[in-house]
Design a protein around this motif. Sequence first.
Motif, PDB file in Angstrom:
ATOM      1  N   ARG A 158       6.325  -9.965  10.763  1.00  0.00           N
ATOM      2  CA  ARG A 158       6.189  -9.482  11.750  1.00  0.00           C
ATOM      3  C   ARG A 158       6.423  -8.132  12.695  1.00  0.00           C
ATOM      4  O   ARG A 158       6.477  -7.985  13.605  1.00  0.00           O
ATOM      5  CB  ARG A 158       6.849 -11.457  12.244  1.00  0.00           C
ATOM      6  CG  ARG A 158       5.806 -12.500  12.066  1.00  0.00           C
ATOM      7  CD  ARG A 158       5.177 -12.389  12.757  1.00  0.00           C
ATOM      8  NE  ARG A 158       4.322 -13.947  12.420  1.00  0.00           N
ATOM      9  CZ  ARG A 158       3.329 -14.110  11.816  1.00  0.00           C
ATOM     10  NH1 ARG A 158       2.753 -12.879  10.381  1.00  0.00           N
ATOM     11  NH2 ARG A 158       2.661 -15.243  11.444  1.00  0.00           N
ATOM     12  N   GLN A 159       7.108  -7.272  12.014  1.00  0.00           N
ATOM     13  CA  GLN A 159       6.796  -6.356  12.343  1.00  0.00           C
ATOM     14  C   GLN A 159       6.434  -4.806  11.765  1.00  0.00           C
ATOM     15  O   GLN A 159       6.670  -3.938  12.194  1.00  0.00           O
ATOM     16  CB  GLN A 159       8.623  -5.771  12.223  1.00  0.00           C
ATOM     17  CG  GLN A 159       9.689  -6.663  12.818  1.00  0.00           C
ATOM     18  CD  GLN A 159      11.418  -6.852  12.575  1.00  0.00           C
ATOM     19  OE1 GLN A 159      11.439  -5.052  11.917  1.00  0.00           O
ATOM     20  NE2 GLN A 159      12.360  -7.944  13.268  1.00  0.00           N
ATOM     21  N   GLY A 160       5.680  -5.350  11.496  1.00  0.00           N
ATOM     22  CA  GLY A 160       4.615  -4.118  11.237  1.00  0.00           C
ATOM     23  C   GLY A 160       5.022  -2.984  10.160  1.00  0.00           C
ATOM     24  O   GLY A 160       4.849  -1.811   9.733  1.00  0.00           O
TER      25      GLY A 160
ATOM     26  N   ASP B 285       7.534  -1.180   1.420  1.00  0.00           N
ATOM     27  CA  ASP B 285       8.558  -0.778   0.556  1.00  0.00           C
ATOM     28  C   ASP B 285       9.483  -0.543   1.801  1.00  0.00           C
ATOM     29  O   ASP B 285      10.706  -0.999   1.428  1.00  0.00           O
ATOM     30  CB  ASP B 285       8.011   0.768   0.152  1.00  0.00           C
ATOM     31  CG  ASP B 285       7.736   1.001  -0.708  1.00  0.00           C
ATOM     32  OD1 ASP B 285       7.842  -0.576  -1.720  1.00  0.00           O
ATOM     33  OD2 ASP B 285       6.988   1.952  -1.129  1.00  0.00           O
ATOM     34  N   ASP B 286       9.146  -0.425   2.969  1.00  0.00           N
ATOM     35  CA  ASP B 286      10.276  -0.221   4.252  1.00  0.00           C
ATOM     36  C   ASP B 286      10.711  -1.553   4.425  1.00  0.00           C
ATOM     37  O   ASP B 286      12.224  -1.415   4.530  1.00  0.00           O
ATOM     38  CB  ASP B 286       9.379  -0.796   5.334  1.00  0.00           C
ATOM     39  CG  ASP B 286       9.085   1.664   5.225  1.00  0.00           C
ATOM     40  OD1 ASP B 286       9.782   2.550   4.701  1.00  0.00           O
ATOM     41  OD2 ASP B 286       8.537   2.095   6.123  1.00  0.00           O
ATOM     42  N   ALA B 287      10.334  -3.126   4.239  1.00  0.00           N
ATOM     43  CA  ALA B 287      10.567  -3.706   4.588  1.00  0.00           C
ATOM     44  C   ALA B 287      11.113  -4.450   2.954  1.00  0.00           C
ATOM     45  O   ALA B 287      13.120  -5.427   3.572  1.00  0.00           O
ATOM     46  CB  ALA B 287      10.005  -5.030   4.448  1.00  0.00           C
TER      47      ALA B 287
ATOM     48  N   VAL C 174      19.403  -4.750   2.713  1.00  0.00           N
ATOM     49  CA  VAL C 174      20.810  -4.263   3.463  1.00  0.00           C
ATOM     50  C   VAL C 174      20.982  -5.590   3.852  1.00  0.00           C
ATOM     51  O   VAL C 174      22.131  -6.118   4.277  1.00  0.00           O
ATOM     52  CB  VAL C 174      20.370  -3.521   4.217  1.00  0.00           C
ATOM     53  CG1 VAL C 174      21.335  -3.083   5.948  1.00  0.00           C
ATOM     54  CG2 VAL C 174      19.983  -1.922   4.100  1.00  0.00           C
ATOM     55  N   LEU C 175      20.312  -6.233   4.564  1.00  0.00           N
ATOM     56  CA  LEU C 175      20.142  -7.691   5.144  1.00  0.00           C
ATOM     57  C   LEU C 175      20.457  -8.602   4.137  1.00  0.00           C
ATOM     58  O   LEU C 175      22.252  -9.015   4.686  1.00  0.00           O
ATOM     59  CB  LEU C 175      18.818  -8.343   5.198  1.00  0.00           C
ATOM     60  CG  LEU C 175      19.154  -9.623   6.851  1.00  0.00           C
ATOM     61  CD1 LEU C 175      20.289  -8.621   8.249  1.00  0.00           C
ATOM     62  CD2 LEU C 175      17.824  -9.873   7.109  1.00  0.00           C
ATOM     63  N   ALA C 176      20.727  -8.254   2.774  1.00  0.00           N
ATOM     64  CA  ALA C 176      21.692  -9.226   1.542  1.00  0.00           C
ATOM     65  C   ALA C 176      21.787  -9.382   1.500  1.00  0.00           C
ATOM     66  O   ALA C 176      23.215 -10.041   1.041  1.00  0.00           O
ATOM     67  CB  ALA C 176      20.195  -8.798   0.476  1.00  0.00           C
TER      68      ALA C 176
ATOM     69  N   VAL D 190       7.634  -5.684  -7.083  1.00  0.00           N
ATOM     70  CA  VAL D 190       6.569  -4.793  -6.422  1.00  0.00           C
ATOM     71  C   VAL D 190       5.224  -3.774  -6.661  1.00  0.00           C
ATOM     72  O   VAL D 190       4.724  -3.445  -6.308  1.00  0.00           O
ATOM     73  CB  VAL D 190       8.012  -4.277  -6.453  1.00  0.00           C
ATOM     74  CG1 VAL D 190       7.676  -3.587  -7.199  1.00  0.00           C
ATOM     75  CG2 VAL D 190       7.869  -2.533  -5.032  1.00  0.00           C
ATOM     76  N   ARG D 191       5.279  -4.105  -7.893  1.00  0.00           N
ATOM     77  CA  ARG D 191       4.297  -3.865  -8.237  1.00  0.00           C
ATOM     78  C   ARG D 191       2.844  -4.913  -8.638  1.00  0.00           C
ATOM     79  O   ARG D 191       2.034  -4.160  -8.578  1.00  0.00           O
ATOM     80  CB  ARG D 191       3.982  -2.837 -10.324  1.00  0.00           C
ATOM     81  CG  ARG D 191       5.401  -2.085 -10.357  1.00  0.00           C
ATOM     82  CD  ARG D 191       4.661  -1.172  -9.373  1.00  0.00           C
ATOM     83  NE  ARG D 191       6.045  -0.037  -9.722  1.00  0.00           N
ATOM     84  CZ  ARG D 191       6.120   1.484  -8.689  1.00  0.00           C
ATOM     85  NH1 ARG D 191       4.748   1.856  -7.456  1.00  0.00           N
ATOM     86  NH2 ARG D 191       7.149   2.196  -8.901  1.00  0.00           N
TER      87      ARG D 191
END
Length: 257
Positions: A218-220, A224-226, A232-234, A251-252
């Motif tokens: 939801r944040q565009g 990779d950025d997500a 960090v959040l984990a 990821v691939r």
Amino acid sequence: MIHPQAIIDSSAELAGDVTVGPFSVIGPNVTVDAGTYIGPHVVIEGPTRIGRDNRILQFASLGSDPQDKKYRGEPTELVIGDRNLIRESVTINRGTLNGNGRTLIGDDNLLMAYIHIAHDCRIGNNTIFSNNASLAGHVHIDDWVILSGFTLVHQFCSIGAHAFTGMGSAIAKDVPPYMIVSGNPAHPHGINKEGLKRRGFSPEQISQLRRAYKLLYRQGLTLDDALAELTVLATTEPAIRPLLDFLQKDVRRSIIR
């Protein structure tokens, strides 16, 4: 416990309390463990290993050759765990050499009528497949997944733990854990909040997963950025770790977004 009109190959190994109904056919190289019930008109071909306390109902076909044009009769197998309920007309194929030679079904799964599970699929534990859901080859389904009726899953796709698919979903990309997806093609529609509540997730854990969903969808952000934000959040919100692990492994490949 074996009906006189059932046909059991002499090389099949059935525990002493296994029940086999009339007109069922159990071929060579089939092993069935204690407490399993096999209804009428069931066909089981080998090599197939079936665990304890399963219920296999009429017209199921288990362990037949894979529907793969590359298959040349190599010795592959189907392995089914314990306490599964396999309903009417379910079909499950053996593996191929391209998929490590094995189709795997875990424990405590409910496979409703007319389910198809193709070669080399891996199904975890405590899943529910509603009527007419179908998996192409090499699909991986993690624990506690629910597939609604007529869900179709493309070959090589993975669906993460606790995910839920809406009726008639067509899935051609991987589905991360905890997500609700639906549509043709399938799109994400939030986290599986009700399912998580039923499985004992706390309000705090569900809040953490909703926050992760917003970062991912939801944040565009790019994937990779997500991933960087989720990493960090984990560190402070452990419920996110299984989602992050799935995404890092994936990821691939392409996930539903």
